[in-house]
Write a protein that holds these residues in place. Structure first.
Motif, PDB file in Angstrom:
ATOM      1  N   GLY A  23       0.772  -1.230   0.000  1.00 38.76           N
ATOM      2  CA  GLY A  23       0.000   0.000   0.000  1.00 38.76           C
ATOM      3  C   GLY A  23       0.805   1.282   0.000  1.00 38.76           C
ATOM      4  O   GLY A  23       2.028   1.285   0.147  1.00 38.76           O
ATOM      5  N   PRO A  24       0.092   2.389  -0.166  1.00 39.07           N
ATOM      6  CA  PRO A  24       0.743   3.682  -0.335  1.00 39.07           C
ATOM      7  C   PRO A  24       1.465   4.201   0.913  1.00 39.07           C
ATOM      8  O   PRO A  24       2.472   4.874   0.801  1.00 39.07           O
ATOM      9  N   ARG A  25       0.975   3.896   2.093  1.00 38.53           N
ATOM     10  CA  ARG A  25       1.641   4.413   3.295  1.00 38.53           C
ATOM     11  C   ARG A  25       3.011   3.762   3.482  1.00 38.53           C
ATOM     12  O   ARG A  25       4.001   4.453   3.760  1.00 38.53           O
ATOM     13  N   VAL A  26       3.085   2.447   3.357  1.00 35.16           N
ATOM     14  CA  VAL A  26       4.368   1.759   3.487  1.00 35.16           C
ATOM     15  C   VAL A  26       5.319   2.267   2.407  1.00 35.16           C
ATOM     16  O   VAL A  26       6.484   2.570   2.685  1.00 35.16           O
ATOM     17  N   ALA A  27       4.818   2.399   1.181  1.00 33.76           N
ATOM     18  CA  ALA A  27       5.652   2.879   0.077  1.00 33.76           C
ATOM     19  C   ALA A  27       6.175   4.291   0.369  1.00 33.76           C
ATOM     20  O   ALA A  27       7.350   4.584   0.137  1.00 33.76           O
ATOM     21  N   ARG A  28       5.331   5.151   0.885  1.00 26.85           N
ATOM     22  CA  ARG A  28       5.744   6.526   1.208  1.00 26.85           C
ATOM     23  C   ARG A  28       6.851   6.522   2.260  1.00 26.85           C
ATOM     24  O   ARG A  28       7.851   7.241   2.135  1.00 26.85           O
ATOM     25  N   LEU A  29       6.685   5.731   3.297  1.00 30.48           N
ATOM     26  CA  LEU A  29       7.692   5.668   4.353  1.00 30.48           C
ATOM     27  C   LEU A  29       9.024   5.145   3.821  1.00 30.48           C
ATOM     28  O   LEU A  29      10.088   5.667   4.161  1.00 30.48           O
ATOM     29  N   VAL A  30       8.966   4.124   2.994  1.00 31.95           N
ATOM     30  CA  VAL A  30      10.189   3.557   2.412  1.00 31.95           C
ATOM     31  C   VAL A  30      10.855   4.588   1.506  1.00 31.95           C
ATOM     32  O   VAL A  30      12.072   4.772   1.549  1.00 31.95           O
ATOM     33  N   ARG A  31      10.063   5.285   0.713  1.00 24.73           N
ATOM     34  CA  ARG A  31      10.606   6.276  -0.234  1.00 24.73           C
ATOM     35  C   ARG A  31      11.263   7.449   0.496  1.00 24.73           C
ATOM     36  O   ARG A  31      12.338   7.908   0.129  1.00 24.73           O
ATOM     37  N   LEU A  32      10.624   7.954   1.543  1.00 26.62           N
ATOM     38  CA  LEU A  32      11.101   9.166   2.208  1.00 26.62           C
ATOM     39  C   LEU A  32      12.106   8.905   3.322  1.00 26.62           C
ATOM     40  O   LEU A  32      12.737   9.838   3.818  1.00 26.62           O
ATOM     41  N   HIS A  33      12.269   7.650   3.715  1.00 24.60           N
ATOM     42  CA  HIS A  33      13.173   7.314   4.823  1.00 24.60           C
ATOM     43  C   HIS A  33      14.559   7.949   4.696  1.00 24.60           C
ATOM     44  O   HIS A  33      15.059   8.524   5.643  1.00 24.60           O
TER      45      HIS A  33
END
Length: 150
Positions: free
Chosen positions: A88-98
């Motif tokens: 999902g988008p939340r996990v993807a966002r966290l991984v991308r912005l980490h």
């Protein structure tokens, strides 16, 4: 690459075993991506036990190094794109912005970044990857039902 099943993701996470990030400086030179991912996820589980998506962001973050070993700058984006269809988008966002230190960090990113750093220096038994299969399956099923709409 898009991961479409928990099995595909588990295989990729298992492939992190023995892979080290040469750019990182760790007091324990034996820490590989697999162990680091388990420690990061376990630390997030301790600090935010109800937030399964945040925990999984810590677990799956290192897959970018396998997907793009020659392009450190592109790893986070590739990892995010790979896990988004499944988690999902939340996990993807966290991984991308980490890794983006210039991005204003919310509580989730601060927790993820801190757990990532602590996962390099804190030595403890973080369990085994198989311990995360159920959580991965639950988040993937929920994401599938929700249709991963942003």
């Amino acid at each position: 690459m898009e991961l479409r099943s928990v099995e595909e993701l588990m295989d990729l996470l298992y492939a992190c075993r023995g892979v080290r990030d040469a750019r990182r400086r760790s007091p324990d030179p034996g820490v590989d991506l697999h162990d680091h991912a388990l420690r990061t996820a376990a630390l997030l589980r301790r600090g935010r036990p109800a937030d399964k998506e945040l925990q999984l962001a810590g677990l799956v973050r290192p897959v970018g190094q396998l997907l793009s070993p020659a392009d450190p700058a592109g790893r986070a984006g590739l990892a995010a794109d790979a896990v988004r269809p499944l988690l999902g988008p939340r996990v993807a966002r966290l991984v991308r912005l980490h890794p983006w230190r210039g991005v204003p960090a919310d509580d989730d990113l601060l927790s993820l970044r801190q757990a990532d750093e602590d996962g390099l220096t804190t030595v403890f038994d973080a369990g085994v990857l198989e311990d995360w299969r159920t959580v991965l399956g639950l988040v993937a099923a929920r994401n599938s039902r929700l249709g991963a709409v942003d």
